[in-house]
Design a protein around this motif. Sequence first.
Motif, PDB file in Angstrom:
ATOM      1  N   THR A  90       0.831  -1.206   0.000  1.00  0.00           N
ATOM      2  CA  THR A  90       0.000   0.000   0.000  1.00  0.00           C
ATOM      3  C   THR A  90       0.867   1.258   0.000  1.00  0.00           C
ATOM      4  N   LYS A  91       2.026   1.197   0.663  1.00  0.00           N
ATOM      5  CA  LYS A  91       2.924   2.363   0.650  1.00  0.00           C
ATOM      6  C   LYS A  91       3.387   2.671  -0.769  1.00  0.00           C
ATOM      7  N   GLU A  92       3.640   1.634  -1.562  1.00  0.00           N
ATOM      8  CA  GLU A  92       4.052   1.840  -2.945  1.00  0.00           C
ATOM      9  C   GLU A  92       2.881   2.373  -3.774  1.00  0.00           C
ATOM     10  N   PHE A  93       1.680   1.901  -3.467  1.00  0.00           N
ATOM     11  CA  PHE A  93       0.468   2.397  -4.120  1.00  0.00           C
ATOM     12  C   PHE A  93       0.310   3.895  -3.868  1.00  0.00           C
ATOM     13  N   ILE A  94       0.505   4.296  -2.619  1.00  0.00           N
ATOM     14  CA  ILE A  94       0.364   5.710  -2.256  1.00  0.00           C
ATOM     15  C   ILE A  94       1.438   6.558  -2.947  1.00  0.00           C
ATOM     16  N   LYS A  95       2.666   6.011  -3.037  1.00  0.00           N
ATOM     17  CA  LYS A  95       3.751   6.722  -3.721  1.00  0.00           C
ATOM     18  C   LYS A  95       3.566   6.737  -5.241  1.00  0.00           C
ATOM     19  N   LYS A  96       2.661   5.894  -5.726  1.00  0.00           N
ATOM     20  CA  LYS A  96       2.380   5.750  -7.163  1.00  0.00           C
ATOM     21  C   LYS A  96       3.620   5.357  -7.960  1.00  0.00           C
ATOM     22  N   ASN A  97       4.368   4.371  -7.410  1.00  0.00           N
ATOM     23  CA  ASN A  97       5.527   3.874  -8.159  1.00  0.00           C
ATOM     24  C   ASN A  97       5.243   2.541  -8.859  1.00  0.00           C
ATOM     25  N   GLY A  98       4.021   2.051  -8.732  1.00  0.00           N
ATOM     26  CA  GLY A  98       3.614   0.847  -9.457  1.00  0.00           C
ATOM     27  C   GLY A  98       4.025  -0.467  -8.841  1.00  0.00           C
ATOM     28  N   GLU A  99       4.818  -0.442  -7.782  1.00  0.00           N
ATOM     29  CA  GLU A  99       5.364  -1.679  -7.221  1.00  0.00           C
ATOM     30  C   GLU A  99       4.471  -2.249  -6.120  1.00  0.00           C
ATOM     31  N   PHE A 100       3.231  -2.512  -6.467  1.00  0.00           N
ATOM     32  CA  PHE A 100       2.306  -3.162  -5.535  1.00  0.00           C
ATOM     33  C   PHE A 100       1.633  -4.319  -6.261  1.00  0.00           C
ATOM     34  N   THR A 101       1.073  -5.242  -5.492  1.00  0.00           N
ATOM     35  CA  THR A 101       0.544  -6.468  -6.080  1.00  0.00           C
ATOM     36  C   THR A 101      -0.768  -6.893  -5.414  1.00  0.00           C
ATOM     37  N   VAL A 102      -1.448  -7.787  -6.107  1.00  0.00           N
ATOM     38  CA  VAL A 102      -2.595  -8.523  -5.569  1.00  0.00           C
ATOM     39  C   VAL A 102      -2.094  -9.938  -5.295  1.00  0.00           C
ATOM     40  N   ASN A 103      -2.286 -10.428  -4.074  1.00  0.00           N
ATOM     41  CA  ASN A 103      -1.760 -11.739  -3.687  1.00  0.00           C
ATOM     42  C   ASN A 103      -2.890 -12.695  -3.300  1.00  0.00           C
ATOM     43  N   ILE A 104      -2.936 -13.839  -3.956  1.00  0.00           N
ATOM     44  CA  ILE A 104      -3.897 -14.891  -3.601  1.00  0.00           C
ATOM     45  C   ILE A 104      -3.129 -16.199  -3.470  1.00  0.00           C
ATOM     46  N   ALA A 105      -3.263 -16.858  -2.323  1.00  0.00           N
ATOM     47  CA  ALA A 105      -2.606 -18.151  -2.104  1.00  0.00           C
ATOM     48  C   ALA A 105      -3.614 -19.168  -1.610  1.00  0.00           C
ATOM     49  N   LEU A 106      -3.360 -20.426  -1.919  1.00  0.00           N
ATOM     50  CA  LEU A 106      -4.108 -21.534  -1.326  1.00  0.00           C
ATOM     51  C   LEU A 106      -3.158 -22.263  -0.393  1.00  0.00           C
ATOM     52  N   ILE A 107      -3.549 -22.361   0.875  1.00  0.00           N
ATOM     53  CA  ILE A 107      -2.730 -23.039   1.885  1.00  0.00           C
ATOM     54  C   ILE A 107      -3.350 -24.397   2.184  1.00  0.00           C
ATOM     55  N   ASP A 108      -2.542 -25.437   2.135  1.00  0.00           N
ATOM     56  CA  ASP A 108      -3.006 -26.804   2.394  1.00  0.00           C
ATOM     57  C   ASP A 108      -2.137 -27.388   3.507  1.00  0.00           C
ATOM     58  N   ASN A 109      -2.739 -27.585   4.691  1.00  0.00           N
ATOM     59  CA  ASN A 109      -2.000 -28.117   5.836  1.00  0.00           C
ATOM     60  C   ASN A 109      -0.723 -27.336   6.109  1.00  0.00           C
ATOM     61  N   GLY A 110      -0.836 -26.020   6.078  1.00  0.00           N
ATOM     62  CA  GLY A 110       0.287 -25.148   6.408  1.00  0.00           C
ATOM     63  C   GLY A 110       1.240 -24.856   5.270  1.00  0.00           C
ATOM     64  N   VAL A 111       1.013 -25.471   4.110  1.00  0.00           N
ATOM     65  CA  VAL A 111       1.926 -25.331   2.967  1.00  0.00           C
ATOM     66  C   VAL A 111       1.232 -24.534   1.856  1.00  0.00           C
ATOM     67  N   PRO A 112       1.877 -23.489   1.328  1.00  0.00           N
ATOM     68  CA  PRO A 112       1.300 -22.772   0.190  1.00  0.00           C
ATOM     69  C   PRO A 112       1.462 -23.589  -1.090  1.00  0.00           C
ATOM     70  N   VAL A 113       0.353 -24.075  -1.643  1.00  0.00           N
ATOM     71  CA  VAL A 113       0.406 -24.994  -2.787  1.00  0.00           C
ATOM     72  C   VAL A 113      -0.007 -24.323  -4.095  1.00  0.00           C
ATOM     73  N   LEU A 114      -0.552 -23.116  -4.015  1.00  0.00           N
ATOM     74  CA  LEU A 114      -0.959 -22.366  -5.205  1.00  0.00           C
ATOM     75  C   LEU A 114      -0.826 -20.892  -4.884  1.00  0.00           C
ATOM     76  N   GLY A 115      -0.316 -20.123  -5.838  1.00  0.00           N
ATOM     77  CA  GLY A 115      -0.175 -18.701  -5.588  1.00  0.00           C
ATOM     78  C   GLY A 115      -0.287 -17.878  -6.851  1.00  0.00           C
ATOM     79  N   VAL A 116      -0.876 -16.692  -6.716  1.00  0.00           N
ATOM     80  CA  VAL A 116      -0.950 -15.716  -7.801  1.00  0.00           C
ATOM     81  C   VAL A 116      -0.490 -14.375  -7.250  1.00  0.00           C
ATOM     82  N   VAL A 117       0.457 -13.763  -7.941  1.00  0.00           N
ATOM     83  CA  VAL A 117       0.934 -12.417  -7.621  1.00  0.00           C
ATOM     84  C   VAL A 117       0.737 -11.577  -8.871  1.00  0.00           C
TER      85      VAL A 117
END
Length: 261
Positions: A90-117
């Motif tokens: 969000t700090k990068e969003f506010i600075k408008k430098n473009g270096e921010f992301t949307v993060n979605i992960a699927l966690i299975d028994n404590g392990v990240p098994v799928l991710g989108v950035v």
Amino acid sequence: MSVSLDTCIDIAIAAGERILSIYQTDFDVQTKADESPLTQADLASHRCIADGLQQHWPEIPVLSEEGKSLPFETRQQWMRYFLVDPLDGTKEFIKKNGEFTVNIALIDNGVPVLGVVHAPVLGVTYAGDRNGALRIENGERQAMRVRSAAAKPTLVVSRSHQDEALQQLLSGISEHEAVSRGSSLKFCLVAEGSADLYPRTGPTCEWDTGAGQAVVEAAGGQVLKLDDWQPLRYNTKDSLLNPGFAVIGDASHGWPQRLAG
């Protein structure tokens, strides 16, 4: 029920479009209880992602930075859940430098098994699951893998969070290059083979790292805790704060020994 990586990518891109519609305006900035910033874009992205995930997988709970706080007594019952940061950097969003992301992960028994950035301004999406990792730009998909460690390694560090502990850690590494990035893009530089190591000593929460870790591990890398060099795991305790960690591209390079030295 299986979770489709492509559908998660579509949801992240849709959330990115919501963010961009606000990014181009004179938006307001609020301050949360932990002193971190919050904008309308964080909330709009959260609603888009939560609705999209619930529409496709109503049986899988969602833990989002901008969702309601849930006690560990509830969370520890979850075998699988989505871990979401609707607007990482969000700090990068506010600075408008473009270096921010949307993060979605699927966690299975404590392990990240799928991710989108997804980086809306940059127009690039990084994604991965147990079938491998992808970099998507202008509709073109390219498989990606971590690289063998370079003779003069490239280290990626936080643009907004550097501390004395990080400087001490890096002092044990001989000649190297250092680049700065915001948000979970640091994970993605290692995943795509543009960097060799991302060490993090400053504070992060689990939603900051889940998607990036899934992408890095899908690309053949590792995310290890600095205290015991074991893989970073999720939903194992009441606090959602992570310990210090290192994102490693080439596991054969002996980074734990080099950093400890």
